[in-house]
Design an enzyme around this catalytic site. Structure first.
Site, mmCIF file in Angstrom:
data_model
loop_
_atom_site.group_PDB
_atom_site.id
_atom_site.type_symbol
_atom_site.label_atom_id
_atom_site.label_comp_id
_atom_site.label_asym_id
_atom_site.label_seq_id
_atom_site.Cartn_x
_atom_site.Cartn_y
_atom_site.Cartn_z
ATOM 1 N N THR A 1 -21.795 34.463 23.356
ATOM 2 C CA THR A 1 -22.324 34.095 24.678
ATOM 3 C C THR A 1 -21.506 32.944 25.244
ATOM 4 O OG1 THR A 1 -24.540 34.910 24.256
ATOM 5 C CG2 THR A 1 -24.357 33.099 25.826
ATOM 6 N N HIS B 1 -28.596 44.583 19.993
ATOM 7 C CA HIS B 1 -28.856 43.230 19.486
ATOM 8 C C HIS B 1 -30.300 43.163 18.983
ATOM 9 C CE1 HIS B 1 -28.773 39.052 18.834
ATOM 10 N NE2 HIS B 1 -28.234 38.615 19.960
ATOM 11 N N ASN C 1 -31.397 37.336 15.804
ATOM 12 C CA ASN C 1 -31.481 36.005 16.425
ATOM 13 C C ASN C 1 -32.715 35.721 17.275
ATOM 14 O OD1 ASN C 1 -29.124 35.512 15.142
ATOM 15 N ND2 ASN C 1 -27.796 35.752 16.924
ATOM 16 N N TYR D 1 -34.505 37.517 19.375
ATOM 17 C CA TYR D 1 -34.706 38.124 20.701
ATOM 18 C C TYR D 1 -35.725 39.271 20.612
ATOM 19 C CZ TYR D 1 -30.917 35.025 21.865
ATOM 20 O OH TYR D 1 -30.171 33.888 22.046
ATOM 21 N N ASN E 1 -33.868 30.712 17.311
ATOM 22 C CA ASN E 1 -34.848 31.025 18.353
ATOM 23 C C ASN E 1 -36.253 31.243 17.795
ATOM 24 O OD1 ASN E 1 -33.140 30.923 20.719
ATOM 25 N ND2 ASN E 1 -32.108 32.721 19.874
ATOM 26 N N GLY F 1 -16.562 34.766 14.779
ATOM 27 C CA GLY F 1 -17.073 34.288 16.050
ATOM 28 C C GLY F 1 -16.293 33.101 16.566
HETATM 29 C C1 8OZ Z 1 -25.762 31.173 21.763
HETATM 30 C C2 8OZ Z 1 -26.236 30.787 23.019
HETATM 31 C C3 8OZ Z 1 -26.965 31.683 23.756
HETATM 32 C C4 8OZ Z 1 -27.217 32.954 23.266
HETATM 33 C C5 8OZ Z 1 -27.359 34.900 20.085
HETATM 34 C C6 8OZ Z 1 -26.908 35.746 22.269
HETATM 35 O O1 8OZ Z 1 -27.667 33.938 19.381
HETATM 36 C C7 8OZ Z 1 -27.003 34.689 21.489
HETATM 37 C C8 8OZ Z 1 -26.739 33.321 22.019
HETATM 38 C C9 8OZ Z 1 -26.012 32.419 21.279
HETATM 39 O O2 8OZ Z 1 -27.370 36.034 19.634
#
Ligand code: 8OZ
Length: 375
Positions: A25, A181, A184, A186, A241, A330
């Site tokens: 990102t 995805h 993380n 989401y 997250n 990454g």
């Molecule tokens: C860092 C900042 C914002 C989003 C992820 C898409 O952790 C992200 C992400 C990483 O998978």
């Protein structure tokens, strides 16, 4: 003996090397639109002889509702599909391959990023102890995520359909495939984990129910574009997250057992805490990755096994001898557009500058020097 610099067949994807550019990102897509600067960034990393055998795009929102950060790109509109074409063409012109990472953030969002300023959606109305990125007075700043509302049961088919359409759009934009995805913290990961999913319907409760959305999304995307063009990213023990579940081993063995029944291109596993040092083998991060892979293979899974998180040359070599087919890099790809060439001679490597990871323009994005330029 596998090595990083040899070809690898991942489902329908014929890759020129085992070096993958991980999804990153970068918050450089105002109005969720891909642009020329992004095309330059990806093209710089696309030649498999010096860069990546496969590029995975930055996480890309499947819908406006799926968006959770300022200036991240989308793939729901015709304008976005057309704009992505310049990027896929640029990568293909260098002989590279590129798949799009499909993203719905769920509760990791902010009302100001949502359609009509509404609450973000999630399996349950539980606010994540997490932050997102907004642009405030022109400067990227981290703000707490908003309180989400629980998705109604009758909304879930629409979410699955958004993934399906996004996969179709990605192919129309010239991508070689997609990566769902599911990592993380989401939306899909929020459904998987007991601490963010308190539902009492068919999508909550036991592992099978919590994995239902993942299964429906993967089945839809595979049906739409062919399983051999589809991958998935998972992160069994990450706390990113506010992802949290007391029993990740059983959960993720169930998930990979299902994935093994699809003829996927690859499964992409983030080991340990996303973006952190390689700490997954320590203490309460003990997780049996081999058992998870065995569950995948026992179910018939033959797609490539991609590993990620803090790899450098020696660790990558070891992982390829152990159980990896592909290694995703990454942060080192942020700082080294010619990471492939540098891995081949094992250095020197440019150091990534965290201050320019999220937001901004060329600086820290398209201006890292290659070996050819440095000499
Ligand atoms: C860092 C900042 C914002 C989003 C992820 C898409 O952790 C992200 C992400 C990483 O998978």
């Amino acid at each position: 003996m596998k090595n990083l610099f040899e070809p690898c067949q991942a489902g329908a994807l014929q890759l020129a090397s085992r070096i993958v550019m991980a999804p990153l990102t970068r918050n450089r897509a105002p109005n969720a639109m891909p642009n020329a600067l992004m095309a330059e960034y990806y093209a710089q990393r696309a030649n498999p002889a010096t860069g990546a055998g496969l590029i995975i795009t930055e996480a890309t929102a499947i819908s406006h509702q799926g968006q959770g950060y300022a200036d991240v790109p989308g793939i729901w509109s015709t304008e976005q599909v057309n704009a992505w074409q310049a990027i896929t063409q640029g990568v293909h012109a260098k002989g590279g391959k590129i798949v799009m990472q499909l993203w719905h953030v769920g509760r990791i969002s902010h009302t100001s990023l949502q359609p009509g300023g509404q609450a973000p959606v999630a399996p349950s109305a539980i606010t994540a102890k997490s932050k997102t990125v907004l642009i405030v007075d022109g400067v990227p700043s981290f703000v707490p995520t908003s309180e989400p509302r629980a998705l109604r049961l009758d909304e879930l088919p629409g979410i699955v359909d958004d993934y399906r359409k996004a996969a179709r759009n990605a192919i129309a934009a010239g991508f070689d495939g997609v990566e769902v995805h599911a990592a993380n913290g989401y939306l899909i990961d929020q459904f998987l984990r007991a601490d963010s999913n308190h539902r009492t319907d068919a999508y909550g409760g036991n592992i099978e129910n919590r994995a239902r959305l993942l299964k429906e999304v993967m089945s839809a995307v595979c049906e739409e574009i062919g399983a051999g063009r589809c991958g998935i990213r998972i992160s069994p023990v990450t706390p990113a997250n506010d992802a949290s579940d007391a029993a990740p081993q059983a959960l993720f063995e169930h998930v990979t057992q299902f994935l093994g029944t699809l003829a996927l291109a690859y499964v992409h596993v983030i080991e340990g805490s996303t973006g952190a040092a390689r700490d997954y083998q320590q203490g309460d991060h003990a997780f049996d990755y081999k058992a998870m892979k065995a569950a995948y293979q026992k179910a018939g899974g033959k797609g490539a096994w991609m590993l990620n998180n803090g790899y450098e040359r020696d660790l990558a070599d070891q992982a390829l001898q152990a159980d990896a087919d592909l290694i995703a890099f990454g942060k080192s790809f942020i700082a080294n557009p010619d990471l492939g060439a540098r891995l081949k001679q094992n250095g020197p490597y440019n150091t990534p500058d965290r201050a320019t990871f999220y937001g901004g323009k060329e600086a820290g994005y398209t201006d890292y020097p290659t070996l050819a330029k440095a000499h």
